[in-house]
Design an enzyme around this catalytic site. Structure first.
Site, PDB file in Angstrom:
ATOM      1  CG  LEU A  29     -24.225  32.430  -3.921  1.00 52.84           C
ATOM      2  CD1 LEU A  29     -22.827  32.364  -3.978  1.00 52.84           C
ATOM      3  CD2 LEU A  29     -24.690  31.072  -4.431  1.00 52.84           C
ATOM      4  N   GLY A  32     -25.141  26.832   2.389  1.00 53.91           N
ATOM      5  CA  GLY A  32     -25.102  25.434   1.727  1.00 53.91           C
ATOM      6  C   GLY A  32     -24.200  25.559   0.550  1.00 53.91           C
ATOM      7  CG  HIS A  33     -25.483  28.130  -2.804  1.00 52.53           C
ATOM      8  ND1 HIS A  33     -26.411  28.991  -2.272  1.00 52.53           N
ATOM      9  CD2 HIS A  33     -25.891  27.680  -3.785  1.00 52.53           C
ATOM     10  CE1 HIS A  33     -27.520  28.769  -3.175  1.00 52.53           C
ATOM     11  NE2 HIS A  33     -27.008  28.033  -4.009  1.00 52.53           N
ATOM     12  N   GLY A 144     -24.936  20.006  -4.649  1.00 53.20           N
ATOM     13  CA  GLY A 144     -25.462  19.481  -3.236  1.00 53.20           C
ATOM     14  C   GLY A 144     -26.635  18.602  -3.352  1.00 53.20           C
ATOM     15  CB  SER A 182     -33.569  26.120   0.030  1.00 51.86           C
ATOM     16  OG  SER A 182     -34.416  26.436  -1.141  1.00 51.86           O
TER      17      SER A 182
END
Length: 279
Positions: A29, A32-33, A144, A182
């Protein structure tokens, strides 16, 4: 926060719960997560995050075996972000027998862009998400927008199967220089990481020319791809599409303000990155 590995324990923990909010992930992770988890918290129900590296969506030559498994680190991050349950099944738990029943998304949406360069990818994604939806039975699921086409495919799947699940997208989170966060960014060496922002810059350049009268869509896309190639990238696609169906816009649609999205996928060194920009 509870870490649960079995479906029976998960169902017991969620029994009678009608407002679960679900964030599916493959782990490893990043911020973003965590932004998805924080968005999930806003919906009021218990937040479940799954961590499962799904073999079905990897092609034989892709990075399934080396994809980082970092459950202990991920769990610490999720607890700090407000997750209630981490569902982390192993393959034997989620696929106790070979998964021969699969969800086949429509070719018109799933066989272009990512589906063209990763055949079968969206069948693997839809199949595991359908199965995870059955396990968690959420009221809301959050994905996302960096995986733009995936969000389209999964939203359509939930709608077509009349699933009582609201599928929502959350904005892409970017590093300070504009690179979309990412899990695969971790594969980048220092020089590659500095160069990686060129993908988002190429998409911004493509978007800038989209509404210019007299411009050629093919020429705009070719220039964006050539610009990356000159920098040592190997582009799969840099393209401008309609947001609603991911098909190419007509010149009239571009100039009339049709909602569009610039999408790109390209390889730098051994790492394949994707990104998109709505306009």
């Amino acid at each position: 926060m509870r870490i649960i590995h079995s479906l029976s324990e998960l169902r017991a923990a969620l029994k009678g719960e009608a407002s679960t909010v679900f964030v599916p992930t493959m782990g490893n992770l990043h911020e973003g997560h965590l932004s998805l988890v924080r968005e999930a918290r806003r919906h009021g129900g218990p937040v479940v995050v799954s961590i499962f590296v799904n073999r079905l969506q990897f092609l034989p030559h892709e990075d399934f075996d080396r994809y980082p498994r970092t459950l202990a680190r991920d769990a610490e991050m999720l607890e700090a972000a407000g997750c209630d349950i981490v569902f982390a099944p192993d393959e034997a738990e989620l696929y106790p027998v070979p998964q021969v029943y699969k969800v086949q998304p429509p070719a018109a949406l799933a066989d272009l862009l990512e589906g063209e360069f990763r055949p079968g990818f969206f069948t693997g994604v839809c199949t595991v998400v359908m199965k995870l939806f059955q396990c968690v039975q959420p009221a809301v699921a959050i994905f996302g927008q960096k995986d733009y086409q995936q969000l389209k495919v999964l939203s359509a799947m939930a709608e077509q199967f009349a699933m009582p699940i609201q599928v929502l997208g959350a904005p892409t989170v970017r590093a300070g220089d504009g690179l979309a966060l990412s899990s695969r960014n971790g594969y980048l060496g220092q020089t590659e990481r500095q160069e990686a922002v060129a993908l988002s810059q190429a998409l911004a350049q493509l978007a800038q020319g989209a509404r210019v009268p007299g411009s050629s869509l093919a020429a705009l896309e070719q220039a964006a791809a050539d610009g990356l190639r000159e920098r040592g990238w190997m582009p799969d696609y840099l393209t401008l599409r309609r947001r609603n169906d991911l098909l190419p816009p007509t010149d009239a649609e571009r100039l009339a303000g049709e909602p569009l999205v610039a999408l790109g996928a390209a390889r730098i060194g051994q790492t394949r990155l994707i990104d998109n920009l709505e306009l």
